[in-house]
Motif scaffolding. Structure first.
Motif, PDB file in Angstrom:
ATOM      1  N   GLU A 150       0.832  -1.211   0.000  1.00  0.00           N
ATOM      2  CA  GLU A 150       0.000   0.000   0.000  1.00  0.00           C
ATOM      3  C   GLU A 150       0.864   1.258   0.000  1.00  0.00           C
ATOM      4  N   ILE A 151       1.943   1.233   0.790  1.00  0.00           N
ATOM      5  CA  ILE A 151       2.850   2.383   0.834  1.00  0.00           C
ATOM      6  C   ILE A 151       3.514   2.579  -0.522  1.00  0.00           C
ATOM      7  N   PHE A 152       3.918   1.475  -1.156  1.00  0.00           N
ATOM      8  CA  PHE A 152       4.544   1.562  -2.478  1.00  0.00           C
ATOM      9  C   PHE A 152       3.579   2.156  -3.500  1.00  0.00           C
ATOM     10  N   ASP A 153       2.346   1.663  -3.529  1.00  0.00           N
ATOM     11  CA  ASP A 153       1.353   2.175  -4.488  1.00  0.00           C
ATOM     12  C   ASP A 153       1.067   3.654  -4.243  1.00  0.00           C
ATOM     13  N   LYS A 154       0.947   4.035  -2.968  1.00  0.00           N
ATOM     14  CA  LYS A 154       0.701   5.437  -2.640  1.00  0.00           C
ATOM     15  C   LYS A 154       1.901   6.308  -3.012  1.00  0.00           C
ATOM     16  N   SER A 155       3.096   5.752  -2.892  1.00  0.00           N
ATOM     17  CA  SER A 155       4.299   6.498  -3.266  1.00  0.00           C
ATOM     18  C   SER A 155       4.322   6.780  -4.762  1.00  0.00           C
ATOM     19  N   THR A 157       1.723   6.973  -6.707  1.00  0.00           N
ATOM     20  CA  THR A 157       0.686   7.973  -6.940  1.00  0.00           C
ATOM     21  C   THR A 157       1.170   9.355  -6.541  1.00  0.00           C
ATOM     22  N   SER A 158       1.875   9.424  -5.415  1.00  0.00           N
ATOM     23  CA  SER A 158       2.395  10.700  -4.924  1.00  0.00           C
ATOM     24  C   SER A 158       3.378  11.315  -5.909  1.00  0.00           C
ATOM     25  N   LEU A 159       4.295  10.524  -6.420  1.00  0.00           N
ATOM     26  CA  LEU A 159       5.274  11.034  -7.378  1.00  0.00           C
ATOM     27  C   LEU A 159       4.604  11.488  -8.671  1.00  0.00           C
ATOM     28  N   THR A 160       3.618  10.713  -9.125  1.00  0.00           N
ATOM     29  CA  THR A 160       2.864  11.106 -10.320  1.00  0.00           C
ATOM     30  C   THR A 160       2.137  12.416 -10.080  1.00  0.00           C
ATOM     31  N   ASN A 161       1.524  12.536  -8.909  1.00  0.00           N
ATOM     32  CA  ASN A 161       0.763  13.741  -8.588  1.00  0.00           C
ATOM     33  C   ASN A 161       1.649  14.978  -8.578  1.00  0.00           C
ATOM     34  N   ASN A 162       2.905  14.819  -8.168  1.00  0.00           N
ATOM     35  CA  ASN A 162       3.829  15.948  -8.126  1.00  0.00           C
ATOM     36  C   ASN A 162       4.302  16.369  -9.506  1.00  0.00           C
ATOM     37  N   PHE A 163       4.369  15.405 -10.439  1.00  0.00           N
ATOM     38  CA  PHE A 163       4.971  15.680 -11.738  1.00  0.00           C
ATOM     39  C   PHE A 163       3.987  15.723 -12.899  1.00  0.00           C
ATOM     40  N   GLU A 197      -3.315   3.907  -9.714  1.00  0.00           N
ATOM     41  CA  GLU A 197      -4.543   4.679  -9.550  1.00  0.00           C
ATOM     42  C   GLU A 197      -4.971   5.384 -10.826  1.00  0.00           C
ATOM     43  N   GLY A 198      -4.039   5.537 -11.773  1.00  0.00           N
ATOM     44  CA  GLY A 198      -4.391   6.140 -13.059  1.00  0.00           C
ATOM     45  C   GLY A 198      -4.449   7.655 -13.049  1.00  0.00           C
ATOM     46  N   ARG A 199      -3.742   8.289 -12.125  1.00  0.00           N
ATOM     47  CA  ARG A 199      -3.783   9.760 -12.044  1.00  0.00           C
ATOM     48  C   ARG A 199      -3.316  10.422 -13.334  1.00  0.00           C
ATOM     49  N   LEU A 200      -2.200   9.921 -13.881  1.00  0.00           N
ATOM     50  CA  LEU A 200      -1.618  10.565 -15.059  1.00  0.00           C
ATOM     51  C   LEU A 200      -2.534  10.440 -16.268  1.00  0.00           C
ATOM     52  N   VAL A 201      -3.064   9.240 -16.507  1.00  0.00           N
ATOM     53  CA  VAL A 201      -3.896   9.047 -17.692  1.00  0.00           C
ATOM     54  C   VAL A 201      -5.232   9.771 -17.552  1.00  0.00           C
ATOM     55  N   CYS A 202      -5.725   9.933 -16.328  1.00  0.00           N
ATOM     56  CA  CYS A 202      -6.965  10.693 -16.129  1.00  0.00           C
ATOM     57  C   CYS A 202      -6.771  12.150 -16.520  1.00  0.00           C
TER      58      CYS A 202
END
Length: 372
Positions: A150-155, A157-163, A197-202
């Protein structure tokens, strides 16, 4: 020990001591996050005694950590009231900050930290330090350790969200895929391979209204998220299984290839090309040959780019070189690649590298087209 902006001004022995004390800075930051200190300071300044009471910690020992955090610029201290508060830097260590790095700090401070301490073994025998420390590969470990997974997946997502904003600004798709943004013509499909989570493609879907997307990841990852975008679907599967690779026009791979050795990456790329060619045939049937004369299908890889040559104290090379060592420590065969290594990898996988786009982040966008 604080870190001077230019350590080259220090005498040699001081430089070495500074480098060797890096683990202390890592663990001060990790300790703050692990004990939820930044989240408890969001409401305003607090004394060490108050923090110790709220978090059920030892006051004297906590003070020593807080004092070091102040010296590093992670916290500030009001000498008159003896209270501590967040700085702009430490605000990103809180849970709900829009660019939170809390999960990244937890990840780097735990398994990554201990594995990196054994990297000398990787140099001795070529095996990942992680597998030698934990007795199994990193991804096998995540399958049996839910909290770490879970920490890895959130990490990620976090890096994607920043960039993501810097990436989306530079990602351009051909008109045949996106039409005129009025939902007319052929529907292009972007596949986010190992997309979590698909943040970038969304965000790419928000940029191009006439576009569909598929997030493809392992079943346990897909099941852990709620996907709400109306033009996004999910596919459970492994990118090593060609029958589970979704058909698409554009394949997005962010921080995927660096986890694997060359042969494994070629397998991923080969599976992508096969699925891409199936979609190309479908496009011909739907839109006619006219829409398919130009090769608008492509892969988009987002990774660090290692330099072909290294110069002494080249600050731009420090991060990709250290991240390359991180991959050596964590993953069997994993590495950050140079441009020539990416070109060779693409060629073996049936693609031609067409473009490398620098970004405002430490990462680059690498594009390739299928060789038909």
């Amino acid at each position: 020990m604080s870190v001077p902006q230019n350590p080259s001004f220090l005498p040699p022995e001081a430089q070495i001591l500074q480098y060797m004390s890096g683990y202390q800075i890592t663990q001060v930051t990790y300790t703050l996050v692990k004990l939820n200190v930044p989240d408890h300071l969001k409401s305003g300044p607090k004394s060490c005694k108050m923090l110790a009471s709220e978090l059920n910690l030892q006051e004297k020992e906590l003070y020593r950590v807080l004092r070091a955090a102040v010296a590093l610029g992670l916290l500030s201290c009001n000498c008159d009231t003896q209270t501590f508060e967040l700085t702009e830097t430490s605000k990103v260590l809180t849970e709900d900050h829009p660019r939170s790095l809390k999960p990244v700090c937890l990840m780097f401070g735990e398994e990554h930290y201990f594995a990196f301490g054994k990297i000398f073994k990787s140099v001795q025998n070529g095996k990942s330090a992680f597998s030698q420390y934990y007795g199994k590969t990193f991804f096998d470990y995540l399958e049996t350790n839910k909290e770490s997974a879970e920490i890895f997946d959130k990490s990620m997502t976090s890096l994607t969200n920043n960039f993501k904003d810097a990436f989306i600004e530079l990602l351009e798709l051909k008109e045949q895929l996106v039409g005129d943004n009025n939902n007319s013509g052929m529907k292009g499909v972007v596949v986010d391979v190992g997309g979590g989570e698909g943040r970038l493609v969304c965000n790419l879907l928000d940029k191009y209204k006439c576009l569909n997307a598929v997030v493809m990841d392992l079943p346990q990852v897909i099941k852990s998220y709620k996907y709400t975008h109306d033009r996004l679907t999910t596919k459970e599967g492994s990118f090593f299984n060609e029958n589970e690779m979704p058909e698409g026009d554009v394949y997005l791979l962010k921080h995927i290839l660096h986890d694997w050795g060359d042969d494994a990456c070629v397998k991923i790329l080969t599976n992508i090309k096969k699925a891409m060619m199936k979609k190309k045939e479908l496009n011909k049937k739907c839109g006619g040959d006219k829409d398919c004369k130009e090769n608008y299908q492509k892969i988009i890889v987002i990774e660090h780019l290692n330099p072909e040559t290294i110069k002494e104290k080249d600050t731009q090379c420090i991060l990709p070189c250290l991240m390359d060592l991180n991959m050596l420590a964590m993953c069997e065969g994993g590495k950050e690649r140079t441009e020539s290594e990416f070109r060779m990898l693409f060629e073996r996988g049936g693609f031609k590298l067409t473009k490398i786009i620098p970004t405002k982040t430490p990462l680059v966008i690498i594009e390739g087209e299928a060789v038909i």
